[in-house]
Design a protein around this motif. Structure first.
Motif, PDB file in Angstrom:
ATOM      1  N   GLY A  17      23.062  61.939  20.706  1.00  0.00           N
ATOM      2  CA  GLY A  17      24.038  60.957  21.163  1.00  0.00           C
ATOM      3  C   GLY A  17      25.030  61.642  22.086  1.00  0.00           C
ATOM      4  O   GLY A  17      25.377  62.806  21.894  1.00  0.00           O
ATOM      5  N   ILE A  18      25.486  60.913  23.098  1.00  0.00           N
ATOM      6  CA  ILE A  18      26.400  61.493  24.087  1.00  0.00           C
ATOM      7  C   ILE A  18      27.588  60.552  24.277  1.00  0.00           C
ATOM      8  O   ILE A  18      27.436  59.333  24.357  1.00  0.00           O
ATOM      9  N   ALA A  19      28.773  61.146  24.337  1.00  0.00           N
ATOM     10  CA  ALA A  19      30.006  60.401  24.596  1.00  0.00           C
ATOM     11  C   ALA A  19      30.764  61.096  25.713  1.00  0.00           C
ATOM     12  O   ALA A  19      30.569  62.289  25.970  1.00  0.00           O
ATOM     13  N   MET A  27      41.020  59.550  25.121  1.00  0.00           N
ATOM     14  CA  MET A  27      40.145  58.435  24.779  1.00  0.00           C
ATOM     15  C   MET A  27      38.693  58.857  24.953  1.00  0.00           C
ATOM     16  O   MET A  27      38.342  59.488  25.953  1.00  0.00           O
ATOM     17  N   ALA A  28      37.868  58.478  23.974  1.00  0.00           N
ATOM     18  CA  ALA A  28      36.440  58.768  24.020  1.00  0.00           C
ATOM     19  C   ALA A  28      35.656  57.460  24.012  1.00  0.00           C
ATOM     20  O   ALA A  28      36.089  56.472  23.407  1.00  0.00           O
ATOM     21  N   ALA A  56      34.923  69.178  32.380  1.00  0.00           N
ATOM     22  CA  ALA A  56      35.619  70.461  32.328  1.00  0.00           C
ATOM     23  C   ALA A  56      35.082  71.314  31.183  1.00  0.00           C
ATOM     24  O   ALA A  56      35.132  72.543  31.233  1.00  0.00           O
ATOM     25  N   ARG A  57      34.587  70.641  30.136  1.00  0.00           N
ATOM     26  CA  ARG A  57      34.031  71.334  28.974  1.00  0.00           C
ATOM     27  C   ARG A  57      33.114  70.397  28.228  1.00  0.00           C
ATOM     28  O   ARG A  57      33.093  69.202  28.489  1.00  0.00           O
ATOM     29  N   LEU A  58      32.379  70.965  27.270  1.00  0.00           N
ATOM     30  CA  LEU A  58      31.460  70.212  26.426  1.00  0.00           C
ATOM     31  C   LEU A  58      31.859  70.411  24.968  1.00  0.00           C
ATOM     32  O   LEU A  58      32.444  71.430  24.615  1.00  0.00           O
ATOM     33  N   VAL A  59      31.517  69.442  24.141  1.00  0.00           N
ATOM     34  CA  VAL A  59      31.755  69.532  22.706  1.00  0.00           C
ATOM     35  C   VAL A  59      30.447  69.191  22.000  1.00  0.00           C
ATOM     36  O   VAL A  59      29.785  68.211  22.357  1.00  0.00           O
ATOM     37  N   LEU A 137      33.907  63.187  19.450  1.00  0.00           N
ATOM     38  CA  LEU A 137      34.795  63.496  20.572  1.00  0.00           C
ATOM     39  C   LEU A 137      36.209  62.972  20.339  1.00  0.00           C
ATOM     40  O   LEU A 137      37.182  63.661  20.641  1.00  0.00           O
ATOM     41  N   GLN A 138      36.331  61.772  19.764  1.00  0.00           N
ATOM     42  CA  GLN A 138      37.666  61.237  19.518  1.00  0.00           C
ATOM     43  C   GLN A 138      38.430  62.124  18.540  1.00  0.00           C
ATOM     44  O   GLN A 138      39.611  62.411  18.729  1.00  0.00           O
TER      45      GLN A 138
END
Length: 150
Positions: A17-19, A27-28, A56-59, A137-138
């Motif tokens: 899954g990607i957000a 906000m995500a 800018a970055r990934l989580v 992400l949130q």
């Protein structure tokens, strides 16, 4: 943490899954789901999203047991995070994802009960993965915003 777009991943053996979110607004939003087991296909799709969104970055969500212990999928998610960093040259943060998939399923079931899911929860079950990535992400953005206020 500097501002900018962030892409987050709810890593799974078959589905990712990607957000997408923004550190300025904290906000995500759910973005997409990859249904592929082959790494070449997965990374091609991820590369296209990185080119589109310029994060800018990934989580990456880190799956842990309820007690916080690691298991096989935890190690695979760490490896996935390392591969992302190596392939795309972006900073990758890990975020605790305990209960994100459960929360996503519950949210979709609630939407179906309220008539917001349209075609019903069963048909929207694949949205669970992108929604889980949004929850990951949130949580990450909320933690960072709270830390910056202190």
């Amino acid at each position: 943490m500097s501002g900018g777009t962030v892409l987050a991943f709810d890593f799974g053996e078959r589905y990712i899954g990607i957000a997408v979110g923004d550190t300025q607004t904290s906000m995500a939003h759910p973005l997409d789901m990859i249904d592929a087991e082959a790494n070449a296909e997965r990374f091609a799709r991820i590369g296209a999203l990185i080119n589109e969104w310029h994060p800018a970055r990934l989580v990456v969500g880190l799956p842990l047991s309820e007690d916080g212990s690691e298991h096989d999928l935890t190690r695979r998610a760490r490896r996935f995070a390392n591969q992302l960093k190596g392939r795309f040259g972006l900073e990758v943060d890990l975020a605790d994802e305990r209960f994100s998939s459960t929360a996503a399923e519950e949210a979709l079931q609630e939407m179906a009960r309220e008539g917001q899911a349209g075609r019903g929860w069963k048909r929207h079950k694949n949205n669970t993965h992108a929604l889980a990535a949004q929850f990951i992400l949130q949580g990450y953005l909320d933690e960072r915003a709270a830390a910056s206020r202190q």
